[in-house]
Design an enzyme around this catalytic site. Structure first.
Site, short mmCIF file in Angstrom:
data_model
loop_
_atom_site.label_atom_id
_atom_site.label_comp_id
_atom_site.label_asym_id
_atom_site.label_seq_id
_atom_site.Cartn_x
_atom_site.Cartn_y
_atom_site.Cartn_z
N ARG A 1 0.89 -1.41 -0.09
CA ARG A 1 0.09 0.08 -0.05
C ARG A 1 0.98 1.18 0.07
NH1 ARG A 1 -4.78 1.74 4.34
NH2 ARG A 1 -5.01 3.82 3.46
N ASN B 1 -10.32 -4.61 -0.61
CA ASN B 1 -10.21 -3.55 -1.62
C ASN B 1 -9.40 -4.10 -2.93
OD1 ASN B 1 -11.97 -1.42 -1.47
ND2 ASN B 1 -11.11 -0.92 0.44
N CYS C 1 -19.34 -2.19 0.63
CA CYS C 1 -18.15 -1.09 1.11
C CYS C 1 -18.84 -0.57 2.23
CB CYS C 1 -17.90 -0.47 -0.02
SG CYS C 1 -17.31 1.43 0.64
N ASP C 2 -17.90 -0.36 3.24
CA ASP C 2 -18.64 0.60 4.34
C ASP C 2 -18.96 1.89 4.22
OD1 ASP C 2 -16.03 1.49 4.56
OD2 ASP C 2 -15.64 0.67 6.76
N HIS D 1 -16.88 3.49 -4.37
CA HIS D 1 -16.11 4.81 -3.92
C HIS D 1 -16.31 5.88 -5.23
CE1 HIS D 1 -13.07 2.53 -1.09
NE2 HIS D 1 -14.27 2.45 -0.72
N TYR E 1 -15.16 9.92 -1.70
CA TYR E 1 -14.20 9.66 -2.60
C TYR E 1 -13.97 10.24 -3.89
CZ TYR E 1 -12.15 5.49 0.38
OH TYR E 1 -11.56 5.03 1.14
N ARG F 1 -0.94 7.98 3.89
CA ARG F 1 -2.06 7.28 4.74
C ARG F 1 -1.61 6.26 5.35
NH1 ARG F 1 -5.56 7.91 8.40
NH2 ARG F 1 -6.90 6.07 8.66
P1 NAD Z 1 -4.22 -5.65 6.75
O1 NAD Z 1 -3.04 -5.79 6.12
O2 NAD Z 1 -4.13 -5.37 8.31
O3 NAD Z 1 -4.95 -7.06 6.88
C1 NAD Z 1 -5.11 -7.85 5.59
C2 NAD Z 1 -4.62 -9.53 6.12
O4 NAD Z 1 -5.01 -10.21 4.66
C3 NAD Z 1 -3.23 -9.73 6.42
O5 NAD Z 1 -2.89 -10.13 7.53
C4 NAD Z 1 -2.62 -10.42 5.50
O6 NAD Z 1 -1.73 -11.47 5.64
C5 NAD Z 1 -3.84 -11.19 4.90
N1 NAD Z 1 -4.01 -11.65 3.39
C6 NAD Z 1 -3.25 -11.06 2.33
N2 NAD Z 1 -3.53 -11.81 1.24
C7 NAD Z 1 -4.15 -13.06 1.62
C8 NAD Z 1 -4.61 -14.25 0.94
N3 NAD Z 1 -4.32 -14.42 -0.30
N4 NAD Z 1 -5.22 -15.01 1.59
C9 NAD Z 1 -5.55 -14.93 3.24
N5 NAD Z 1 -4.99 -13.88 3.83
C10 NAD Z 1 -4.22 -12.91 2.98
O7 NAD Z 1 -5.17 -4.70 6.23
P2 NAD Z 1 -6.52 -3.71 6.96
O8 NAD Z 1 -6.15 -2.55 6.83
O9 NAD Z 1 -6.93 -4.45 8.09
O10 NAD Z 1 -7.70 -4.13 5.67
C11 NAD Z 1 -7.89 -5.57 5.32
C12 NAD Z 1 -9.00 -5.22 3.96
O11 NAD Z 1 -10.10 -4.73 4.17
C13 NAD Z 1 -8.21 -4.35 3.04
O12 NAD Z 1 -8.22 -5.01 1.65
C14 NAD Z 1 -9.11 -3.21 2.91
O13 NAD Z 1 -8.99 -2.35 2.04
C15 NAD Z 1 -10.41 -3.73 3.38
N6 NAD Z 1 -11.42 -2.89 3.98
C16 NAD Z 1 -12.58 -2.53 3.27
C17 NAD Z 1 -13.44 -1.79 3.47
C18 NAD Z 1 -14.52 -1.59 2.35
O14 NAD Z 1 -15.30 -0.51 2.82
N7 NAD Z 1 -14.49 -2.22 1.60
C19 NAD Z 1 -13.47 -1.27 4.57
C20 NAD Z 1 -12.30 -1.34 5.62
C21 NAD Z 1 -11.37 -2.35 5.23
C1 G6P Z 2 -13.00 3.40 4.16
C2 G6P Z 2 -13.26 2.68 2.79
C3 G6P Z 2 -12.68 1.50 2.59
C4 G6P Z 2 -11.21 1.91 2.97
C5 G6P Z 2 -11.11 2.58 4.24
C6 G6P Z 2 -9.57 3.05 4.43
O1 G6P Z 2 -13.99 2.54 5.11
O2 G6P Z 2 -14.66 2.43 2.52
O3 G6P Z 2 -12.75 1.00 1.50
O4 G6P Z 2 -10.38 0.83 3.09
O5 G6P Z 2 -11.81 3.54 4.41
O6 G6P Z 2 -9.25 3.48 5.66
P1 G6P Z 2 -7.75 3.58 6.16
O7 G6P Z 2 -7.96 4.17 7.69
O8 G6P Z 2 -7.15 2.16 6.06
O9 G6P Z 2 -7.10 4.65 5.38
MN MN Z 3 -14.77 0.90 0.82
#
Ligand code: NAD
Ligand code: G6P
Ligand code: MN
Length: 446
Positions: free
Chosen positions: A98, A152, A174-175, A205, A269, A289
């Site tokens: 990232r 994501n 998405c949240d 987004h 976004y 970030r």
């Molecule tokens: P993070 O890096 O702390 O956690 C991600 C985990 O995924 C890690 O432990 C990593 O080892 C694991 N991982 C990676 N590839 C893998 C695979 N192929 N199989 C199994 N595990 C695997 O990340 P985070 O900041 O906690 O975010 C987690 C995910 O949630 C991100 O994709 C983030 O963008 C997403 N997210 C989405 C929303 C949304 O609105 N859609 C909201 C919040 C977070």
């Molecule tokens: C929101 C979005 C997620 C994104 C997150 C990023 O929740 O909907 O898709 O992953 O923000 O937050 P962060 O704190 O990791 O920048």
């Molecule tokens: Mn999102």
């Protein structure tokens, strides 16, 4: 086949080492009356990262919900056998990548963002394979299970699963719309997003509310417009206590985003596409970030987890369920118990937005029950939004095509089409750096 209501459900969290895992586990336990979870399993492909989080969660579950079976593993068969739901929150390449997504484009004066612009495209090309892998494990070991994916960049991942796994039981979500609806509900003196009935269209987004009413059908748009004109999503009446300063700036900037079309309310976004020059000006290219998240959320979540393990108890740490992940429980429950509640989902358009590509993955309200979802038709979108959506959906489709075809050409086109990138030459320079940085994760491009 409709999902049948059960006495208790088995849930696997993929990306067990995520910073969100403890909050989600606590949420699942807290909501057990509405959604009876009997087994929680964490799955990650990084044993070490998962161990810290999982060992702390195991202590918490033992102390607070001893009747719930808890486990964690890196073995797909153990993780995905006999389950009802997968909650997918993986980050392929983790924060190290990232960081590259954010800092490489900035070297060329282009914004660096987790899900938008070149960084989002780069993340997309890493995520597709990871999400397909988890989906395939689920289908192999529990063919009737549902995957709720919020890994994501959800827009690109959703387009990839539409094309490559069209019959799979995956729902992308998405949240952000939910979080913003909570903010708007507070603005109107209401409790939360459950108190709003909305019309919304766009891509993930990348969307707009065109209708916001309370449950009695009263129009809330005038109140929200007045607030947007002054403070964007921030300001009095908006509970911003939980957000970091960079997010606060994004909530404020929504005022300028809204000004482009005061008839609608924009997703935050959109600032990355409409004011990219501003975003670049206000970003420190050496501290983005990712640095904030590592110094903030990651440090505190992992720090607390280590202390819990050291002390052997989770008592006294003030652990709280993540209120913002309640929607995941609501969605799982809608599928399991046929509640027919409305959710904003990322789904194939199929006419939900009339004057837009039927094959696009759009974000629109849907009614969810035990056989899946039904879209709520949103009519036609105005020229401004249509123009923006056409451009962005092409970026997302070309990125997925590039992954499937191993095509440098399509990826260059995707980068060039992104509204965040000024020219094809800049796109090429950014792309060449990203190719180098992503060697380990992307298909080899021809
Ligand atoms: P993070 O890096 O702390 O956690 C991600 C985990 O995924 C890690 O432990 C990593 O080892 C694991 N991982 C990676 N590839 C893998 C695979 N192929 N199989 C199994 N595990 C695997 O990340 P985070 O900041 O906690 O975010 C987690 C995910 O949630 C991100 O994709 C983030 O963008 C997403 N997210 C989405 C929303 C949304 O609105 N859609 C909201 C919040 C977070
Ligand atoms: C929101 C979005 C997620 C994104 C997150 C990023 O929740 O909907 O898709 O992953 O923000 O937050 P962060 O704190 O990791 O920048
Ligand atoms: Mn999102």
């Amino acid at each position: 086949m409709p999902l049948m209501a059960k006495q208790s459900y088995a849930v696997t969290i993929a990306g067990g080492g995520s910073t969100y895992t403890p909050g989600v586990v606590l949420m699942l336990l807290q909501e057990r009356e509405r959604f009876p979870v009997g087994r929680i399993m964490l799955y990650d492909n990084d044993a070490k990262r998962q161990e810290t989080i999982a060992a702390a969660c195991a202590i918490y579950v033992r102390e607070n919900a001893p009747d719930v079976t808890f486990g964690y593993t890196t073995d797909p068969e153990v993780a995905f056998t006999g389950i009802d739901f997968v909650l997918a929150q993986i980050r392929v390449g983790k924060y190290a990548m990232r960081d590259r997504d954010e800092k490489i484009p900035l070297k060329y004066g282009v914004l660096g963002q987790e899900t938008c612009g070149p960084g989002g495209i780069a993340y997309g090309l890493r995520s597709i394979g990871g999400v397909l892998e988890v989906l395939d494990y689920m289908e192999k070991y529990s063919p009737d299970a549902w995957m709720l994916n919020y890994s994501n960049p959800a827009a690109i991942v959703a387009e990839a699963t539409r094309r490559l796994r069209p019959h799979s039981r995956i729902i992308n979500i998405c949240d952000m719309p939910i979080a913003l609806m909570d903010v708007m509900a507070t603005m109107c003196g209401l409790h939360d997003h459950h108190d709003l009935v909305v019309g919304y269209y766009g891509l993930n987004h990348f969307g707009w509310w065109w209708k916001i009413e309370d449950v009695q059908g009263r129009d809330l748009m005038p109140t929200i417009r007045t607030h947007m004109a002054q403070n964007g999503f921030a300001g009095e009446g908006s509970d911003m206590a939980f957000v970091d300063d960079s997010w606060l700036q994004t909530f404020k900037k929504a005022k300028d985003v809204w000004a482009l079309d005061p008839d609608t309310i924009p997703n935050t976004y959109l600032k990355y596409y409409l004011y990219p020059d501003d975003v670049v000006r206000h970003t420190d290219p050496m501290h983005t970030r990712t640095d904030e998240v590592r110094e903030g959320r990651e440090r505190s979540v992992f720090g607390t987890a280590r202390q819990i393990v050291e002390k052997g108890t989770a008592e006294g740490f003030g652990l709280k369920a993540d209120a913002h992940s309640e929607y995941i429980v609501d969605l799982a429950r809608a599928l399991a118990e046929n509640t027919r509640e409305r959710f904003m989902l990322i789904v194939p358009n199929e006419g939900a937005v009339e004057n837009f590509d039927r094959t696009a993955m759009v974000e629109v309200p849907c009614v969810v029950g035990s056989t899946g979802y039904e879209r709520v038709c949103q009519g036609t979108v105005p020229q401004f939004q249509k123009g923006m959506m056409e451009q962005q959906v092409s970026v997302e489709k070309l990125a997925v095509s590039a992954w499937i075809d191993h095509s440098y050409q399509e990826l260059w086109q995707a980068m060039t089409l992104s509204k965040t990138v000024p020219s094809a030459s800049v796109a090429k320079r950014v792309l060449d750096d990203l190719v180098e940085a992503n060697k380990e994760f992307w298909p080899e491009l021809r």
